[in-house]
Motif scaffolding. Structure first.
Motif, PDB file in Angstrom:
ATOM      1  N   ASP A 121       0.901  -1.443  -0.083  1.00  0.00           N
ATOM      2  CA  ASP A 121       0.084   0.005   0.010  1.00  0.00           C
ATOM      3  C   ASP A 121       1.040   1.343  -0.009  1.00  0.00           C
ATOM      4  O   ASP A 121       2.099   1.263  -0.009  1.00  0.00           O
ATOM      5  CB  ASP A 121      -0.947   0.091   1.319  1.00  0.00           C
ATOM      6  CG  ASP A 121      -0.294  -0.008   2.572  1.00  0.00           C
ATOM      7  OD1 ASP A 121       0.814   0.540   2.642  1.00  0.00           O
ATOM      8  OD2 ASP A 121      -0.843  -0.595   3.285  1.00  0.00           O
ATOM      9  N   LYS A 169     -11.445  -6.776  -1.269  1.00  0.00           N
ATOM     10  CA  LYS A 169     -12.708  -5.876  -1.351  1.00  0.00           C
ATOM     11  C   LYS A 169     -12.635  -4.698  -0.070  1.00  0.00           C
ATOM     12  O   LYS A 169     -13.239  -3.707  -0.050  1.00  0.00           O
ATOM     13  CB  LYS A 169     -14.117  -6.543  -1.108  1.00  0.00           C
ATOM     14  CG  LYS A 169     -14.210  -7.296  -2.564  1.00  0.00           C
ATOM     15  CD  LYS A 169     -15.889  -7.976  -2.192  1.00  0.00           C
ATOM     16  CE  LYS A 169     -16.066  -8.920  -3.445  1.00  0.00           C
ATOM     17  NZ  LYS A 169     -17.319  -9.534  -3.592  1.00  0.00           N
ATOM     18  N   GLU A 180      -8.827  -0.045   0.104  1.00  0.00           N
ATOM     19  CA  GLU A 180      -9.064   1.476  -0.412  1.00  0.00           C
ATOM     20  C   GLU A 180      -8.475   1.511  -1.856  1.00  0.00           C
ATOM     21  O   GLU A 180      -7.157   1.081  -1.921  1.00  0.00           O
ATOM     22  CB  GLU A 180      -8.293   2.231   0.317  1.00  0.00           C
ATOM     23  CG  GLU A 180      -9.257   3.671   0.347  1.00  0.00           C
ATOM     24  CD  GLU A 180      -8.543   4.882   1.296  1.00  0.00           C
ATOM     25  OE1 GLU A 180      -8.756   5.991   0.845  1.00  0.00           O
ATOM     26  OE2 GLU A 180      -7.931   4.249   2.239  1.00  0.00           O
ATOM     27  N   ARG A 181      -9.324   1.413  -2.817  1.00  0.00           N
ATOM     28  CA  ARG A 181      -8.930   1.485  -4.290  1.00  0.00           C
ATOM     29  C   ARG A 181      -7.823   2.515  -4.610  1.00  0.00           C
ATOM     30  O   ARG A 181      -7.747   3.384  -4.131  1.00  0.00           O
ATOM     31  CB  ARG A 181     -10.307   1.939  -4.901  1.00  0.00           C
ATOM     32  CG  ARG A 181     -10.063   1.550  -6.364  1.00  0.00           C
ATOM     33  CD  ARG A 181     -11.248   1.597  -7.020  1.00  0.00           C
ATOM     34  NE  ARG A 181     -11.103   1.453  -8.656  1.00  0.00           N
ATOM     35  CZ  ARG A 181     -11.337   0.088  -9.126  1.00  0.00           C
ATOM     36  NH1 ARG A 181     -11.760  -0.907  -8.346  1.00  0.00           N
ATOM     37  NH2 ARG A 181     -11.135  -0.154 -10.357  1.00  0.00           N
ATOM     38  N   ASN A 182      -6.991   2.161  -5.113  1.00  0.00           N
ATOM     39  CA  ASN A 182      -5.744   2.750  -5.699  1.00  0.00           C
ATOM     40  C   ASN A 182      -4.639   3.177  -4.509  1.00  0.00           C
ATOM     41  O   ASN A 182      -3.773   3.830  -4.668  1.00  0.00           O
ATOM     42  CB  ASN A 182      -6.191   4.418  -6.201  1.00  0.00           C
ATOM     43  CG  ASN A 182      -6.819   4.007  -7.497  1.00  0.00           C
ATOM     44  OD1 ASN A 182      -6.588   2.982  -8.307  1.00  0.00           O
ATOM     45  ND2 ASN A 182      -7.515   4.963  -8.078  1.00  0.00           N
ATOM     46  N   CYS A 233      -2.828  -2.725  -2.936  1.00  0.00           N
ATOM     47  CA  CYS A 233      -3.077  -3.372  -3.884  1.00  0.00           C
ATOM     48  C   CYS A 233      -2.652  -5.048  -3.396  1.00  0.00           C
ATOM     49  O   CYS A 233      -1.824  -4.993  -2.619  1.00  0.00           O
ATOM     50  CB  CYS A 233      -2.642  -3.203  -5.247  1.00  0.00           C
ATOM     51  SG  CYS A 233      -0.914  -3.299  -5.341  1.00  0.00           S
TER      52      CYS A 233
END
Ligand code: FAD
Length: 394
Positions: free
Chosen positions: A197, A259, A262-264, A267
């Protein structure tokens, strides 16, 4: 109609290229034997690399500054970090015998780098290696294995050898040779993934250490019985459907974790490429190591260690590596004859290397002498292990 092609003959064939199999192959080869290593994946290391168990832990020392594990196990510890990051404490330089470092004699490693270095090691040691080759069936004559058939993209091949090591993790060779095994389907769902992250990347940049960018997402149950949820489903390898369900439900747990990212900002870096079973079949050997053996010395010990979460030390008798039902097949790694908590110790990476090395040397001795595993000169096997910087007794 399947044609059976005939491949080369060897002194020793090792089935399974996890840590135990690699160690067995290297050990047998260093005894001057010709060796074939058969691996169903396209990469070596088994659970340690494909399974993302990127921890050479528990340590090779006893926590009091005494090194207990040496030999190929120690060599692989250093190899695991040769081409990438790792955090082996400085005090534990390779070759240190009893020097406590600051920290323990253990490290995290980069799985792909370790897999590439294992591949390099096989070539340096001149070990013949079949990747993407699934061991299928042994050809038995009375209590001896004469050869194994292997399914490959080029068809089904048959390879002969004088001695074999079953390092498949699941005892596939011994089981199919008709040797008694215990099947204990006690694997709670587990799925280990690697992630990164923005925060961990910043920490890595600040520390100048790329390894700090990677998190281990250890999802699922801890193997220790006290920590297990008794009502959680337990899996084994009894049917193809059971294996697939274990993998599929593991992936579902992985997706649920994904899921929550936190998007972006966070990963996934990798998911396991092998079913993450800790314990499946185990050999019913000449001797079964169990809790009653804690702190005991064995005349035929091939190595010693300390249990991961317990204060006890154990020695591993050579008799845990074979059954009299099959004269020329040794067991190595997480499927050797063991029970209870000691079974949770012998399946650890360093100890799989230890039993792999002992099995590889024993297989080389069988190939040379034609003797049965039960009739080998154990004192000579121990001498060879000590010469390779292994410690037999705590
Ligand atoms: C979730 C999890 C967490 C763990 N945590 C730790 C930890 O923190 N520290 C630690 O030391 N250990 C840990 N372990 C245990 C350790 O990773 C394994 O027990 C050890 O790596 C097993 O090595 P192995 O060589 O015996 O077997 P494996 O790694 O299973 O290797 C077997 C190899 O044989 C191959 N194979 C299988 N069948 C065939 C066939 N029929 N034909 C050809 N090839 C075949 C496989 O592809 C594989 O490469 C963990 C295990 C799991 C699952």
């Amino acid at each position: 109609m399947v044609t059976l092609h005939t491949g080369k003959s060897y002194d020793v064939i090792v089935v399974g290229g996890g840590i135990a199999g690699v160690s067995a192959a290297v050990a047998a080869r260093r005894q001057g034997r010709s060796v074939l290593l058969i691996e169903k994946a396209s990469c070596l290391g088994g659970l340690a690399t494909l399974g993302l168990v990127v921890l050479y832990h528990p340590p090779l020392d006893d926590g009091q500054g005494q090194k207990l594990v040496g030999g190929i196990a120690e060599e692989l510890l250093h190899l695991s970090i040769r081409y990438s990051y790792g955090d082996l404490p400085e005090g534990w330089a390779y070759g240190a015998e009893e020097k406590p470092g600051k920290g323990r004699y253990q490290t995290v490693f980069n799985a792909p780098a370790f897999a590439l270095s294992l591949n390099e090691l096989m070539q340096k040691e001149q070990i013949d290696l079949l990747y993407d080759a699934l061991f299928c069936i042994p050809r038995m004559k009375n209590s001896r294995c004469e050869g194994v058939s292997v399914e490959t993209k080029a068809g089904r091949y048959y390879y002969e050898a004088k001695a074999f090591v079953d390092a498949s993790g699941d005892g596939d060779l011994l089981h199919r040779a008709g040797v008694d095994m215990v099947e204990r389907p006690e694997n709670a769902l587990t799925f280990w993934m690697l992630s990164a992250d923005l925060d961990s990347m910043q920490k890595a940049i600040d520390a100048g250490d790329v390894g700090k960018a990677i998190h281990i997402e250890a999802i699922g149950a801890n193997p220790h019985e006290d920590c297990l949820d008794r009502d959680a489903p337990q899996y084994g390898i009894r049917t193809p459907e059971e294996v697939s369900e274990f993998i599929m439900r593991g992936m579902n747990m992985g997706l649920a974790r994904l899921k929550s990212f936190e998007r972006n900002k966070r990963c996934l870096v990798s998911i396991p490429g092998i079913a993450e079973y800790r314990k499946t079949r185990a050999l019913v050997g000449e001797y079964t190591l169990s809790e009653k053996d804690r702190e005991l010395h064995f005349d035929d010990s091939i190595g010693c260690t300390k249990e991961e979460f317990e204060p006890y030390r154990i020695e591993i008798p050579y008799r845990c590596l074979y059954s009299r039902q099959c004269d020329n097949v040794l067991s190595a790694g997480r499927n050797i004859s063991s029970d209870g908590r000691p079974r949770d110790t012998i399946r650890l990476i360093a100890i799989c290397a230890q039993t792999g090395e002992a099995s590889g040397i024993a297989a080389a001795m069988i190939a040379e002498s034609g003797k049965a595993a039960a009739d080998l000169n154990v004192a000579l096997l121990q001498q060879k292990l000590v010469k390779q910087r292994n410690r037999l007794h705590f």
